[in-house]
Design an enzyme around this catalytic site. Sequence first.
Site, PDB file in Angstrom:
ATOM      1  N   CYS A  86       0.836  -1.198   0.000  1.00  0.00           N
ATOM      2  CA  CYS A  86       0.000   0.000   0.000  1.00  0.00           C
ATOM      3  C   CYS A  86       0.877   1.257   0.000  1.00  0.00           C
ATOM      4  O   CYS A  86       1.541   1.531  -0.975  1.00  0.00           O
ATOM      5  CB  CYS A  86      -0.981  -0.037   1.176  1.00  0.00           C
ATOM      6  SG  CYS A  86      -2.315   1.157   0.977  1.00  0.00           S
ATOM      7  N   HIS A 180      -3.648  -5.059   0.871  1.00  0.00           N
ATOM      8  CA  HIS A 180      -2.991  -5.446   2.130  1.00  0.00           C
ATOM      9  C   HIS A 180      -2.947  -6.968   2.279  1.00  0.00           C
ATOM     10  O   HIS A 180      -3.940  -7.578   2.692  1.00  0.00           O
ATOM     11  CB  HIS A 180      -3.739  -4.841   3.316  1.00  0.00           C
ATOM     12  CG  HIS A 180      -3.516  -3.377   3.478  1.00  0.00           C
ATOM     13  ND1 HIS A 180      -2.476  -2.856   4.228  1.00  0.00           N
ATOM     14  CD2 HIS A 180      -4.160  -2.308   2.949  1.00  0.00           C
ATOM     15  CE1 HIS A 180      -2.509  -1.535   4.170  1.00  0.00           C
ATOM     16  NE2 HIS A 180      -3.528  -1.179   3.389  1.00  0.00           N
ATOM     17  N   GLU A 182      -1.422  -8.579   4.509  1.00  0.00           N
ATOM     18  CA  GLU A 182      -1.231  -8.979   5.909  1.00  0.00           C
ATOM     19  C   GLU A 182      -2.537  -9.185   6.666  1.00  0.00           C
ATOM     20  O   GLU A 182      -2.547  -9.790   7.734  1.00  0.00           O
ATOM     21  CB  GLU A 182      -0.349  -7.947   6.643  1.00  0.00           C
ATOM     22  CG  GLU A 182      -0.988  -6.585   6.918  1.00  0.00           C
ATOM     23  CD  GLU A 182      -0.884  -5.599   5.751  1.00  0.00           C
ATOM     24  OE1 GLU A 182      -0.934  -6.040   4.588  1.00  0.00           O
ATOM     25  OE2 GLU A 182      -0.778  -4.386   6.001  1.00  0.00           O
ATOM     26  N   GLY A 235       1.539 -15.820  38.272  1.00  0.00           N
ATOM     27  CA  GLY A 235       0.646 -16.929  37.954  1.00  0.00           C
ATOM     28  C   GLY A 235       0.198 -16.864  36.496  1.00  0.00           C
ATOM     29  O   GLY A 235      -0.358 -17.816  35.972  1.00  0.00           O
ATOM     30  N   VAL A 237       0.794 -16.349  32.281  1.00  0.00           N
ATOM     31  CA  VAL A 237       1.654 -17.111  31.374  1.00  0.00           C
ATOM     32  C   VAL A 237       2.983 -16.397  31.103  1.00  0.00           C
ATOM     33  O   VAL A 237       4.031 -17.041  31.036  1.00  0.00           O
ATOM     34  CB  VAL A 237       0.903 -17.454  30.060  1.00  0.00           C
ATOM     35  CG1 VAL A 237       0.520 -16.220  29.295  1.00  0.00           C
ATOM     36  CG2 VAL A 237       1.725 -18.375  29.191  1.00  0.00           C
ATOM     37  N   SER A 240       5.476 -16.697  34.018  1.00  0.00           N
ATOM     38  CA  SER A 240       5.793 -18.118  34.205  1.00  0.00           C
ATOM     39  C   SER A 240       6.789 -18.593  33.155  1.00  0.00           C
ATOM     40  O   SER A 240       7.789 -19.237  33.468  1.00  0.00           O
ATOM     41  CB  SER A 240       4.530 -18.974  34.092  1.00  0.00           C
ATOM     42  OG  SER A 240       3.598 -18.600  35.064  1.00  0.00           O
TER      43      SER A 240
END
Length: 524
Positions: A86, A180, A182, A235, A237, A240
Amino acid sequence: MDQEHLPDSILIVDFGSQVTQLIARRVREAGVYSEIAPFTMAEEAFHRMKPAGIILSGSPAGVPEDGSPRAPDILFEAGIPILGICYGQQVMSHQLGGEVRPGHETGEGGEFGRAYLTVTKECALFDGLWNVGERHEVWMSHGDKVTRFAEGFEIVATSDGAPFAVIADEARKFYGTQFHPEVVHTPDGGKLIANFVRHVCGLAGDWTMAAYRETKVREIREQVGDKRVICGLSGGVDSSVAAILIHEAIGDQLTCVFVDHGLLRLNEREQVETMFRDHYNIPLVTVDAEDMFMEGLTGVTDPEAKRKFIGKTFIDVFDAEARNVGGADFLAQGTLYPDVIESVSFTGGPSVTIKSHHNVGGLPERMNMSLVEPLRELFKDEVRELGRELGLPDMFVGRHPFPGPGLAIRIPGEVTKERCDILRKADAIYLDEIRRAGLYDAIWQAFAVLLPVKTVGVMGDARTYDSVCGLRAVTSTDGMTADVYPFDAAFLTGCATRIVNEVQGINRVVYDYTSKPPGTIEWE
Ligand code: XMP
């Protein structure tokens, strides 16, 4: 990342498009590492990365406008493939000697939404995918258009609104799409981008989480040496996965600190302790700070006051504990790529915004610590993939986000231990029902809130006068916008019945039908 460790990569030059991040996603889905650099920093990124190819993003600006952004000339002189999308197509055409005119001047206006192009010539971008004469659906969103292309280019696909839908200079391996690729609305877009990075740029497509893990372990060892690292576990993700990766790299030089502020979900503390201490054998200190938090929250009803108190107290507690374990030179954080991408305004102004959503913000300065952020290059779902790669069970990997201030912002009005206990039970039942119905992974975030409203009910033969519980469930990709999850009525009725029957203190359940915007996901 050190230059010597950069895998074969693609540089994405950002001109301020809303969807630049999606380009990076599509490139990574093709198994190729990519980084986004604002156009103002593209030259520096180019020298640092030595990329195998370049993608120029879209932009809200127009090439004919005064002061609109340009790509550094060096990119066009580097002898590597370029894909302009674009605005990227237009700016490349303009900078190489072509012409771009505003839609209103060409008398044709712009082109927005679904469009169909016709392939007119073979092109390396289309190999194995699109053939001459075929029509394909694409997503257009442009006002200006290229009206004369630069020397060496030719048209390889056209659409009604954009005669130059795709242009190519096969000798230089420069390609431009007016549409586009994407966005998901261009059905073959991901494959076109994969064709560019693998077939045109010649990259192997072997960027995997296993490779990322290996690279990061080596980098963490180099960065940390024999020093100590401290990591706040929530706690969630991100922290962790960061902790487990760092532990793999430096073992007991890492200490994790988990602050139990009494605002956690049911059994959350036990789950974190079992996972980290028993399963991974990571040194973990749990700080029992419930009383301190509850006392401080007494009488506090203003949402911002709650957040400020919790944020500050969290840092105090964490700081004290870090000193207790003998201090550390590094603080580990689960910062993700969307948090660090520097967004530019299309005028190139200093509108650099770096989101910081971390519970321990402010600590590094206060404690004079450096940061270890091994997830800085990853998107959320890539972090989940890395978590799986590191053996983290699904229960942790796929967990819905949980805010730093915890249940406090799901209890409008005053927060007490008693109300936290009531909410914990209702929330656990709701999520249990969602899991049983097989809906957990289809929902971005689901939780219960406890309202400061009492209503009259009847149970058995007795009158009740208890609190109202609100249920919330949304779908989202990044938490910035959200849609309400459309449960069927029978499901919600089942949840309401169980919650009222099993949780003392709640006698009525309502469902929140507000999207974001105008609502936010959390209630406070
Ligand atoms: P809102 O309520 O702003 O939430 O629509 C968007 C997402 O962010 C989470 N959230 C937070 N996460 N610390 C966090 O780590 C916070 O203070 C915080 N506040 C909101 C929220 O749960 C949702 O996923």
